[in-house]
Design a protein around this motif. Structure first.
Motif, mmCIF file in Angstrom:
data_model
loop_
_atom_site.group_PDB
_atom_site.id
_atom_site.type_symbol
_atom_site.label_atom_id
_atom_site.label_comp_id
_atom_site.label_asym_id
_atom_site.label_seq_id
_atom_site.Cartn_x
_atom_site.Cartn_y
_atom_site.Cartn_z
ATOM 1 N N GLU A 92 0.799 -1.289 -0.003
ATOM 2 C CA GLU A 92 0.024 0.120 0.169
ATOM 3 C C GLU A 92 1.000 1.152 0.102
ATOM 4 O O GLU A 92 1.813 1.406 0.681
ATOM 5 N N TYR A 93 0.608 2.364 -0.790
ATOM 6 C CA TYR A 93 1.175 3.484 -1.083
ATOM 7 C C TYR A 93 0.570 4.695 -0.326
ATOM 8 O O TYR A 93 -0.598 4.642 -0.483
ATOM 9 N N PHE A 94 1.420 5.368 0.244
ATOM 10 C CA PHE A 94 0.628 6.724 1.047
ATOM 11 C C PHE A 94 1.502 7.859 0.569
ATOM 12 O O PHE A 94 2.774 8.131 0.545
ATOM 13 N N TYR A 95 0.845 8.536 -0.276
ATOM 14 C CA TYR A 95 1.217 10.130 -0.899
ATOM 15 C C TYR A 95 0.791 11.368 0.152
ATOM 16 O O TYR A 95 -0.481 11.270 0.262
ATOM 17 N N SER A 96 1.734 12.039 0.670
ATOM 18 C CA SER A 96 1.297 12.896 1.663
ATOM 19 C C SER A 96 1.434 14.418 1.193
ATOM 20 O O SER A 96 2.603 14.529 0.267
ATOM 21 N N TYR A 97 0.483 15.411 1.050
ATOM 22 C CA TYR A 97 0.953 16.612 0.779
ATOM 23 C C TYR A 97 -0.081 17.684 1.370
ATOM 24 O O TYR A 97 -1.124 17.709 1.501
ATOM 25 N N GLU A 98 0.599 18.507 2.224
ATOM 26 C CA GLU A 98 0.129 19.388 3.300
ATOM 27 C C GLU A 98 -0.806 18.604 4.191
ATOM 28 O O GLU A 98 -0.348 17.633 4.673
ATOM 29 N N ASP A 99 -2.270 18.850 4.253
ATOM 30 C CA ASP A 99 -2.901 18.044 5.161
ATOM 31 C C ASP A 99 -3.682 16.843 4.337
ATOM 32 O O ASP A 99 -4.659 16.420 4.865
ATOM 33 N N ARG A 100 -3.290 16.609 3.177
ATOM 34 C CA ARG A 100 -3.873 15.321 2.192
ATOM 35 C C ARG A 100 -3.135 14.266 2.414
ATOM 36 O O ARG A 100 -2.098 14.150 2.026
ATOM 37 N N ILE A 101 -3.970 13.174 2.513
ATOM 38 C CA ILE A 101 -3.283 11.861 2.310
ATOM 39 C C ILE A 101 -3.963 10.971 1.048
ATOM 40 O O ILE A 101 -5.290 11.053 1.202
ATOM 41 N N VAL A 102 -3.307 10.610 0.230
ATOM 42 C CA VAL A 102 -3.711 9.733 -0.906
ATOM 43 C C VAL A 102 -3.286 8.367 -0.686
ATOM 44 O O VAL A 102 -2.083 8.128 -0.754
ATOM 45 N N TRP A 103 -4.197 7.411 -0.735
ATOM 46 C CA TRP A 103 -3.772 5.957 -0.468
ATOM 47 C C TRP A 103 -4.713 4.987 -1.331
ATOM 48 O O TRP A 103 -5.557 5.483 -2.030
ATOM 49 N N GLY A 104 -4.266 3.755 -0.722
ATOM 50 C CA GLY A 104 -5.486 2.756 -1.625
ATOM 51 C C GLY A 104 -5.226 2.607 -3.096
ATOM 52 O O GLY A 104 -4.258 2.988 -3.579
ATOM 53 N N LEU A 105 -6.409 2.199 -3.618
ATOM 54 C CA LEU A 105 -6.134 1.896 -5.277
ATOM 55 C C LEU A 105 -6.080 3.336 -5.818
ATOM 56 O O LEU A 105 -5.423 3.228 -6.808
ATOM 57 N N THR A 106 -6.359 4.608 -5.376
ATOM 58 C CA THR A 106 -6.107 5.798 -5.809
ATOM 59 C C THR A 106 -4.529 5.974 -5.998
ATOM 60 O O THR A 106 -4.125 6.580 -6.831
ATOM 61 N N ALA A 107 -3.958 5.645 -4.761
ATOM 62 C CA ALA A 107 -2.330 5.788 -4.982
ATOM 63 C C ALA A 107 -1.786 4.628 -5.788
ATOM 64 O O ALA A 107 -0.535 5.079 -6.472
ATOM 65 N N ARG A 108 -2.543 3.765 -5.916
ATOM 66 C CA ARG A 108 -1.566 2.573 -6.759
ATOM 67 C C ARG A 108 -1.738 3.034 -8.092
ATOM 68 O O ARG A 108 -0.771 2.913 -8.814
ATOM 69 N N ILE A 109 -2.926 3.670 -8.536
ATOM 70 C CA ILE A 109 -2.841 4.330 -9.934
ATOM 71 C C ILE A 109 -2.314 5.304 -10.099
ATOM 72 O O ILE A 109 -1.279 5.618 -11.138
ATOM 73 N N LEU A 110 -2.175 6.108 -9.008
ATOM 74 C CA LEU A 110 -1.352 7.259 -9.227
ATOM 75 C C LEU A 110 0.334 6.987 -9.409
ATOM 76 O O LEU A 110 1.104 7.575 -10.214
ATOM 77 N N LYS A 111 0.643 6.174 -8.716
ATOM 78 C CA LYS A 111 2.028 5.661 -8.656
ATOM 79 C C LYS A 111 2.616 4.953 -10.261
ATOM 80 O O LYS A 111 3.412 5.256 -10.449
ATOM 81 N N HIS A 112 1.682 4.221 -10.776
ATOM 82 C CA HIS A 112 1.522 3.507 -11.993
ATOM 83 C C HIS A 112 1.547 4.875 -12.989
ATOM 84 O O HIS A 112 2.768 4.731 -13.871
ATOM 85 N N PHE A 113 0.938 5.967 -12.861
ATOM 86 C CA PHE A 113 1.051 6.889 -13.798
ATOM 87 C C PHE A 113 2.515 7.498 -13.630
ATOM 88 O O PHE A 113 3.047 8.015 -14.785
ATOM 89 N N LEU A 114 2.913 7.757 -12.428
ATOM 90 C CA LEU A 114 4.218 8.518 -12.398
ATOM 91 C C LEU A 114 5.315 7.576 -12.818
ATOM 92 O O LEU A 114 6.436 8.257 -13.239
ATOM 93 N N ASP A 115 5.260 6.510 -12.636
ATOM 94 C CA ASP A 115 6.274 5.533 -12.912
ATOM 95 C C ASP A 115 6.403 5.834 -14.424
ATOM 96 O O ASP A 115 7.404 5.613 -15.001
ATOM 97 N N ILE A 116 5.379 5.626 -15.335
ATOM 98 C CA ILE A 116 5.533 5.821 -16.721
ATOM 99 C C ILE A 116 5.815 6.997 -17.048
ATOM 100 O O ILE A 116 6.464 7.208 -18.295
ATOM 101 N N VAL A 117 5.400 8.100 -16.360
ATOM 102 C CA VAL A 117 5.923 9.537 -16.842
ATOM 103 C C VAL A 117 7.434 9.381 -16.633
ATOM 104 O O VAL A 117 8.195 9.863 -17.527
#
Length: 220
Positions: free
Chosen positions: A177-202
């Protein structure tokens, strides 16, 4: 039936994922917007009155309807409904890798540009939206934590039919499970998994620069 008849019948067959007819299919869009001259990724916060996952951070999307011609249509339709934009204004979409979740769903993610200045949020589905700069996400590694899945056969499982019986060594299953933190926001779960995949291909594409180019290159 003869062997050659069997082979001839299945020549040209297109394979699918085994058992996929029993999976629920969903499509989501990773929305990219331009803000202060930079590319940002837009996230939704699910409405707090929703039955499933109220208040969770997510990307717009939803279940594929039988009448939807394809998964991209679903992603655009759901994004337009949730963010209150015209489907025609969701542009430059491209597919990311689809994924099988361990919970009986197939997710078809896409990325695309959304007009940030035209949002009219659907309050029944979206409490608010926020954005995170793409450069920040590309340059900040997520926290990673591991989940272990335990195999527990149901009552009445026929142990007598398998070698080892009740002592059978089930293959362990883990998931990161991946956790992205930005200011007071936390992105995790399926959303973080899709986000990481997108960042990896970029990153793998070689187009990443510290100063992000505008989304609409025709304006240069």
């Amino acid at each position: 039936m003869k062997l050659n008849q069997l082979f001839e019948h299945f020549q040209g067959r297109t394979p699918a994922i085994l058992g996929s007819e029993h999976f629920a299919k969903f499509a989501v869009l990773l929305p990219l917007v331009e803000k202060d001259g930079e590319i940002h990724v837009l996230f939704e916060v699910r409405a707090y009155a929703m039955r499933r996952q109220p208040g969770e951070v997510c990307f717009p999307g939803g279940k594929c309807d039988p009448e939807d011609p394809d998964e991209l249509f679903t992603a655009i339709r759901e994004t337009a409904e949730e963010l209150g934009v015209s489907p025609a204004d969701i542009r430059d979409t491209f597919p990311l890798d689809f994924m099988l979740s361990p919970f009986g769903t197939i997710i078809f993610p896409f990325a695309g540009a959304v007009p940030a200045d035209q949002l009219q949020l659907n309050p029944d589905e979206v409490a608010e939206v926020f954005t995170i700069p793409l450069n920040y996400l590309l340059e900040t590694a997520p926290d990673r934590h591991t989940i272990h899945f335990k195999v527990e056969p149901a009552e009445g499982f026929p142990y007598d039919l398998i070698i080892g019986g009740e002592d059978y060594k089930w293959q362990p299953r883990t998931m990161d499970e991946y956790f992205y933190s930005y200011e007071d926001r936390i992105v995790w779960g399926l959303t973080a998994r899709i986000l990481k995949h997108f960042l990896d291909i970029v990153k793998a594409s070689g187009i990443y620069r510290t100063s992000s180019p505008p989304l609409d290159k025709s304006e240069k």
